[in-house]
Design a protein around this motif. Structure first.
Motif, PDB file in Angstrom:
ATOM      1  N   SER A 404       0.832  -1.214   0.000  1.00  0.00           N
ATOM      2  CA  SER A 404       0.000   0.000   0.000  1.00  0.00           C
ATOM      3  C   SER A 404       0.863   1.260   0.000  1.00  0.00           C
ATOM      4  CB  SER A 404      -0.953   0.003   1.206  1.00  0.00           C
ATOM      5  OG  SER A 404      -1.819  -1.114   1.170  1.00  0.00           O
ATOM      6  N   GLN A 405       1.962   1.206  -0.741  1.00  0.00           N
ATOM      7  CA  GLN A 405       2.873   2.343  -0.829  1.00  0.00           C
ATOM      8  C   GLN A 405       2.888   2.897  -2.255  1.00  0.00           C
ATOM      9  OE1 GLN A 405       4.323   3.533   1.983  1.00  0.00           O
ATOM     10  NE2 GLN A 405       3.245   1.894   3.069  1.00  0.00           N
ATOM     11  N   GLU A 406       3.522   4.054  -2.409  1.00  0.00           N
ATOM     12  CA  GLU A 406       3.640   4.664  -3.730  1.00  0.00           C
ATOM     13  C   GLU A 406       4.469   3.754  -4.642  1.00  0.00           C
ATOM     14  OE1 GLU A 406       2.510   7.368  -5.239  1.00  0.00           O
ATOM     15  OE2 GLU A 406       1.323   8.060  -3.536  1.00  0.00           O
ATOM     16  N   PRO A 407       3.942   3.400  -5.814  1.00  0.00           N
ATOM     17  CA  PRO A 407       4.704   2.534  -6.722  1.00  0.00           C
ATOM     18  C   PRO A 407       6.083   3.084  -7.080  1.00  0.00           C
ATOM     19  CG  PRO A 407       2.422   2.673  -7.438  1.00  0.00           C
ATOM     20  CD  PRO A 407       2.584   3.667  -6.325  1.00  0.00           C
ATOM     21  N   VAL A 408       6.183   4.383  -7.312  1.00  0.00           N
ATOM     22  CA  VAL A 408       7.474   4.966  -7.692  1.00  0.00           C
ATOM     23  C   VAL A 408       8.489   4.791  -6.568  1.00  0.00           C
ATOM     24  CG1 VAL A 408       8.670   7.131  -8.211  1.00  0.00           C
ATOM     25  CG2 VAL A 408       6.513   6.597  -9.358  1.00  0.00           C
ATOM     26  N   THR A 409       8.052   4.976  -5.328  1.00  0.00           N
ATOM     27  CA  THR A 409       8.960   4.807  -4.187  1.00  0.00           C
ATOM     28  C   THR A 409       9.382   3.352  -4.051  1.00  0.00           C
ATOM     29  OG1 THR A 409       7.766   6.594  -3.071  1.00  0.00           O
ATOM     30  CG2 THR A 409       9.278   5.297  -1.739  1.00  0.00           C
ATOM     31  N   TYR A 410       8.429   2.432  -4.216  1.00  0.00           N
ATOM     32  CA  TYR A 410       8.767   1.006  -4.156  1.00  0.00           C
ATOM     33  C   TYR A 410       9.786   0.651  -5.233  1.00  0.00           C
ATOM     34  CZ  TYR A 410       8.585  -4.010  -4.697  1.00  0.00           C
ATOM     35  OH  TYR A 410       8.958  -5.327  -4.810  1.00  0.00           O
ATOM     36  N   ILE A 411       9.541   1.091  -6.451  1.00  0.00           N
ATOM     37  CA  ILE A 411      10.440   0.765  -7.565  1.00  0.00           C
ATOM     38  C   ILE A 411      11.846   1.289  -7.291  1.00  0.00           C
ATOM     39  CG2 ILE A 411      10.921   1.255  -9.997  1.00  0.00           C
ATOM     40  CD1 ILE A 411       7.836   1.253 -10.411  1.00  0.00           C
ATOM     41  N   ASN A 412      11.940   2.513  -6.818  1.00  0.00           N
ATOM     42  CA  ASN A 412      13.260   3.083  -6.530  1.00  0.00           C
ATOM     43  C   ASN A 412      13.976   2.306  -5.427  1.00  0.00           C
ATOM     44  OD1 ASN A 412      13.302   5.152  -8.441  1.00  0.00           O
ATOM     45  ND2 ASN A 412      12.147   6.538  -7.126  1.00  0.00           N
ATOM     46  N   ALA A 413      13.227   1.864  -4.407  1.00  0.00           N
ATOM     47  CA  ALA A 413      13.836   1.087  -3.321  1.00  0.00           C
ATOM     48  C   ALA A 413      14.275  -0.286  -3.817  1.00  0.00           C
ATOM     49  CB  ALA A 413      12.854   0.949  -2.162  1.00  0.00           C
ATOM     50  N   PHE A 414      13.480  -0.887  -4.699  1.00  0.00           N
ATOM     51  CA  PHE A 414      13.846  -2.181  -5.273  1.00  0.00           C
ATOM     52  C   PHE A 414      15.128  -2.051  -6.093  1.00  0.00           C
ATOM     53  CE2 PHE A 414      13.906  -5.665  -8.226  1.00  0.00           C
ATOM     54  CZ  PHE A 414      13.300  -6.724  -7.575  1.00  0.00           C
ATOM     55  N   ARG A 415      15.188  -1.038  -6.926  1.00  0.00           N
ATOM     56  CA  ARG A 415      16.360  -0.829  -7.778  1.00  0.00           C
ATOM     57  C   ARG A 415      17.599  -0.496  -6.935  1.00  0.00           C
ATOM     58  NH1 ARG A 415      15.501  -0.342 -13.122  1.00  0.00           N
ATOM     59  NH2 ARG A 415      17.399   0.905 -13.338  1.00  0.00           N
ATOM     60  N   TYR A 416      17.412   0.298  -5.895  1.00  0.00           N
ATOM     61  CA  TYR A 416      18.522   0.648  -5.004  1.00  0.00           C
ATOM     62  C   TYR A 416      19.141  -0.621  -4.426  1.00  0.00           C
ATOM     63  CZ  TYR A 416      20.985   2.794  -1.027  1.00  0.00           C
ATOM     64  OH  TYR A 416      21.936   3.186  -0.124  1.00  0.00           O
ATOM     65  N   PHE A 417      18.288  -1.507  -3.955  1.00  0.00           N
ATOM     66  CA  PHE A 417      18.756  -2.746  -3.332  1.00  0.00           C
ATOM     67  C   PHE A 417      19.485  -3.635  -4.336  1.00  0.00           C
ATOM     68  CE2 PHE A 417      17.815  -7.264  -2.509  1.00  0.00           C
ATOM     69  CZ  PHE A 417      18.439  -7.429  -1.282  1.00  0.00           C
ATOM     70  N   MET A 418      18.864  -3.904  -5.466  1.00  0.00           N
ATOM     71  CA  MET A 418      19.444  -4.833  -6.429  1.00  0.00           C
ATOM     72  C   MET A 418      20.719  -4.302  -7.076  1.00  0.00           C
ATOM     73  SD  MET A 418      17.847  -7.671  -6.429  1.00  0.00           S
ATOM     74  CE  MET A 418      16.274  -8.464  -6.024  1.00  0.00           C
ATOM     75  N   SER A 447      13.486  -4.425 -16.481  1.00  0.00           N
ATOM     76  CA  SER A 447      14.139  -5.678 -16.870  1.00  0.00           C
ATOM     77  C   SER A 447      15.593  -5.755 -16.440  1.00  0.00           C
ATOM     78  CB  SER A 447      14.056  -5.851 -18.394  1.00  0.00           C
ATOM     79  OG  SER A 447      12.722  -6.021 -18.807  1.00  0.00           O
ATOM     80  N   ASP A 448      16.241  -4.596 -16.262  1.00  0.00           N
ATOM     81  CA  ASP A 448      17.664  -4.614 -15.919  1.00  0.00           C
ATOM     82  C   ASP A 448      17.925  -5.039 -14.484  1.00  0.00           C
ATOM     83  OD1 ASP A 448      16.398  -2.196 -15.181  1.00  0.00           O
ATOM     84  OD2 ASP A 448      18.326  -1.176 -14.981  1.00  0.00           O
ATOM     85  N   VAL A 449      16.891  -5.071 -13.638  1.00  0.00           N
ATOM     86  CA  VAL A 449      17.086  -5.487 -12.242  1.00  0.00           C
ATOM     87  C   VAL A 449      16.237  -6.712 -11.898  1.00  0.00           C
ATOM     88  CG1 VAL A 449      17.809  -3.232 -11.355  1.00  0.00           C
ATOM     89  CG2 VAL A 449      15.363  -3.775 -11.504  1.00  0.00           C
ATOM     90  N   VAL A 450      15.774  -7.424 -12.909  1.00  0.00           N
ATOM     91  CA  VAL A 450      14.939  -8.608 -12.689  1.00  0.00           C
ATOM     92  C   VAL A 450      15.403  -9.736 -13.604  1.00  0.00           C
ATOM     93  CG1 VAL A 450      12.609  -9.585 -12.839  1.00  0.00           C
ATOM     94  CG2 VAL A 450      12.919  -7.239 -12.027  1.00  0.00           C
ATOM     95  N   ASP A 451      15.583 -10.927 -13.019  1.00  0.00           N
ATOM     96  CA  ASP A 451      15.863 -12.137 -13.798  1.00  0.00           C
ATOM     97  C   ASP A 451      14.645 -13.048 -13.864  1.00  0.00           C
ATOM     98  OD1 ASP A 451      18.695 -11.654 -14.324  1.00  0.00           O
ATOM     99  OD2 ASP A 451      18.978 -11.979 -12.176  1.00  0.00           O
ATOM    100  N   PHE A 452      13.869 -13.064 -12.774  1.00  0.00           N
ATOM    101  CA  PHE A 452      12.675 -13.901 -12.713  1.00  0.00           C
ATOM    102  C   PHE A 452      11.516 -13.111 -12.105  1.00  0.00           C
ATOM    103  CE2 PHE A 452      15.981 -17.141 -12.821  1.00  0.00           C
ATOM    104  CZ  PHE A 452      15.435 -18.115 -13.650  1.00  0.00           C
ATOM    105  N   ILE A 453      10.323 -13.421 -12.579  1.00  0.00           N
ATOM    106  CA  ILE A 453       9.095 -12.937 -11.951  1.00  0.00           C
ATOM    107  C   ILE A 453       8.531 -14.084 -11.131  1.00  0.00           C
ATOM    108  CG2 ILE A 453       6.745 -12.109 -12.341  1.00  0.00           C
ATOM    109  CD1 ILE A 453       7.751 -11.089 -15.093  1.00  0.00           C
ATOM    110  N   SER A 454       8.250 -13.831  -9.870  1.00  0.00           N
ATOM    111  CA  SER A 454       7.638 -14.883  -9.058  1.00  0.00           C
ATOM    112  C   SER A 454       6.193 -14.524  -8.760  1.00  0.00           C
ATOM    113  CB  SER A 454       8.411 -15.091  -7.752  1.00  0.00           C
ATOM    114  OG  SER A 454       8.012 -14.172  -6.760  1.00  0.00           O
ATOM    115  N   ILE A 455       5.349 -15.534  -8.695  1.00  0.00           N
ATOM    116  CA  ILE A 455       3.959 -15.347  -8.288  1.00  0.00           C
ATOM    117  C   ILE A 455       3.624 -16.399  -7.237  1.00  0.00           C
ATOM    118  CG2 ILE A 455       3.165 -14.304 -10.442  1.00  0.00           C
ATOM    119  CD1 ILE A 455       2.076 -17.026 -11.280  1.00  0.00           C
ATOM    120  N   ALA A 456       2.548 -16.155  -6.507  1.00  0.00           N
ATOM    121  CA  ALA A 456       2.088 -17.088  -5.474  1.00  0.00           C
ATOM    122  C   ALA A 456       0.709 -17.611  -5.863  1.00  0.00           C
ATOM    123  CB  ALA A 456       2.026 -16.388  -4.118  1.00  0.00           C
ATOM    124  N   ILE A 457       0.505 -18.918  -5.697  1.00  0.00           N
ATOM    125  CA  ILE A 457      -0.770 -19.532  -6.067  1.00  0.00           C
ATOM    126  C   ILE A 457      -1.265 -20.401  -4.914  1.00  0.00           C
ATOM    127  CG2 ILE A 457      -1.931 -21.128  -7.640  1.00  0.00           C
ATOM    128  CD1 ILE A 457      -0.052 -20.227  -9.832  1.00  0.00           C
TER     129      ILE A 457
END
Length: 562
Positions: A404-418, A447-457
């Motif tokens: 429930s956070q801002e998508p842009v902030t999440y994306i930047n945090a994800f990219r920062y980490f990876m 795509s530059d910071v992702v090798d796999f997409i995971s989903i939960a079922i």
């Protein structure tokens, strides 16, 4: 002469009144049944936003807005003053298709494909083709909103896409200059219904649509400015100009300065979040597997030693990393000669207190030392590690601090980490892990910071459903979630899946799962969640136990094409 009772007069009066009301209702019912109605609407086209050319994102000149309601039973059309409006200036026509009579319960989208509305489409196209002004036609809008306000809502994306393309081609055949508008409200999941560039000239969003006001599946934005920002963000994969439409329930609060803020945001992240390379028209090709990874999350070690298992799943957080617990678990898995899925939940440190502003903390460097330590541990081996970071971010709850956070902030945090200090070692595969729910793509980090997409079922579609027999099939859930990832170019790893119930029911469910996995070569791995779920996530309802027997796992593995 005998006096007439006052009761008789009252009865006669009520009878006349009832008859008048009945006749009036019949008149309106008759009209809606036999006549296609066109009328001036209260909607306003407030502005246009063009992500492909920000200089064109300006207030638009006056556009008259009309609605057309078409029914399959109509014998003629009442265009009102629409024909006159077409001679005076630009017009936006929002066209609706409805079923009446015996066909009322049918799928209106499939009826469109059967040609049930062709005559109405052709007549409208012939009329608007005569206009010397710009004409926009928006067909069956708000399709993505789970509201039930319109008969084309709660329908499959494929049904909508096919019928939209059919409609667009019909109009263009007779009126090639007409601008066809794809009209989602801008609700989470809108791009699931994207029909493609060939049949769309404009997209549109609505600020405060009636459909959205009738549903509470997702939290409502508290301000119009926030609503505009989020809705335009959801269309970042669509390389078309966007008409911004106000509510038809009154004047919409709108300031053109908000568009400038969005333009600045797009400019700032033009090479990443809002890169033009995001624009899509068709399904992106995903690589095919050469072998299938089979894993388990199995802390009680009931399935770990089966010969078919070659991946283990570890959930961890900053606290376990700091205490050394994670390194111990990780080393044990490596010593069992298993590859490892590491799901890092970066919200609790050694104190056990959750960081409620974790995204901002990551970007400020608060956890740099922890990231450095994590990368050192998982990179000090030749074994493949799947690093899954801040998962299930798109679910509109607050189980995790990054939801429930801002998508842009999440994306930047994800990219920062990876990308921290050049990223983890070459043995580490970067995993972006949405649940696969509506709006997943809003959080796609690139795509530059992702090798796999995971989903939960998981079999239970809703935590209020406690009957195991009402669980959805693996194939049903997979197809829905996989479709949401169709514009992303990375392979899938089902890092969590599970089913509750009797062993016979679980076996039946797993047979369907195996068939689905075998039929989808873009799935590189699957990992069963062999434990009960977290009780804190289920409130007063008993948490489901997804555990299966050793025999069930053996049967499932034997069905898979390795």
């Amino acid at each position: 002469m005998k006096k007439t009772s006052s009761k008789v007069y009252i009865a006669v009066g009520l009878g006349i009144l009832f008859s008048a009301i009945l006749l009036l209702n019949m008149r309106f019912s008759f009209k809606s049944y036999l006549v296609n109605s066109y009328y001036r609407s209260n909607e306003q086209v407030l502005a246009a936003f063009d992500p492909t050319n920000l200089n064109k994102s300006l207030p638009v000149k006056a556009i008259s807005c009309y609605r057309g309601v078409l029914t399959n039973t109509a014998l003629w059309s009442n265009y009102g003053d629409l024909e006159a409006a077409l001679t005076k200036g630009d017009v936006l026509i929002t066209l609706e298709t409805w079923l009446k009579g015996p066909d009322y319960t049918n799928n209106v989208l499939t009826e469109v494909l059967k040609g049930r509305f062709d005559n109405q489409f052709n007549k409208l196209a012939a009329m608007v083709a005569k206009s010397n002004h710009k004409v926009f036609i928006r067909w069956n809008p708000d399709m993505e909103v789970p509201a039930g306000v319109y008969p084309w809502q709660f329908k499959s994306p494929n049904d909508y896409i096919n019928s939209f393309n059919y409609f667009s081609k019909k109009i263009k055949n007779h009126a090639p200059a007409v601008q066809i508008v794809w009209g989602p409200s801008g609700y989470p999941g809108d791009t699931e219904y994207w029909p493609g560039n060939k049949t769309v000239d404009y997209a549109s969003i609505t600020l405060g649509s009636w459909s959205e006001l009738t549903t509470n599946f997702y939290p409502h934005d508290q301000t119009t400015a926030a609503m505009l920002k989020h809705k335009l963000h959801r269309l970042r994969f669509i390389g078309k100009p966007v008409l911004i439409i106000g509510s038809d329930k009154g004047k919409t609060d709108f300031q053109y300065s908000w568009l400038n803020e969005q333009k600045n945001l797009v400019t700032t992240y033009s090479s990443t979040i809002y890169s033009k390379s995001n624009y899509i028209d068709s399904i992106k090709a995903k690589p095919n597997r050469t072998s299938l990874k089979i894993g388990v999350f199995d802390p009680n070690k009931r399935l770990l030693n089966q010969p078919e298992i070659n991946v283990e799943h570890i959930f961890t957080d900053w606290g376990e990393l700091e205490r050394g617990d994670f390194e111990k678990k990780f080393t044990e898995a490596i010593n069992r000669h298993h590859e490892v899925i590491v799901t890092m939940e970066p919200w609790r440190d050694i104190t056990g207190k959750p960081d409620t502003a974790v995204l901002e903390s990551i970007l400020k460097g608060r956890y740099n030392e922890q990231i450095k330590k994590l990368f050192a541990i998982i990179s000090a081996t030749n074994t493949t590690v799947y690093l899954r970071w801040m998962h299930e971010m798109e679910i509109p709850i607050h189980r995790y601090a990054w939801q429930s956070q801002e998508p842009v902030t999440y994306i930047n945090a994800f990219r920062y980490f990876m990308q921290f200090n050049g990223g983890p070692g070459k043995n580490v595969k970067k995993v972006w892990g949405p649940a696969g729910d509506r709006g997943s793509a809003d959080f796609w980090p690139g795509s530059d910071v992702v090798d796999f997409i995971s989903i939960a079922i998981y079999g239970l579609p809703d935590k209020n459903i406690t009957d195991p027999e009402k669980q959805e099939a693996f194939s049903t859930i997979f197809n829905r979630k996989y479709f949401r990832m169709r514009f992303l170019d990375k392979p899938l790893f089902v890092t969590e899946f599970g089913v509750k119930g009797s062993e016979s029911f679980q076996d039946k469910w797993l047979i369907d799962a195996a068939k689905t996995i075998n039929a989808n070569p873009h799935v590189f791995g699957v990992c069963y969640f062999n434990l009960y779920d977290n009780p804190k996530a289920w409130g007063n309802i008993k948490a489901p136990d997804w555990s299966i027997s050793q025999q069930s796992m053996i049967k499932f593995c034997n069905l898979l094409k390795k």
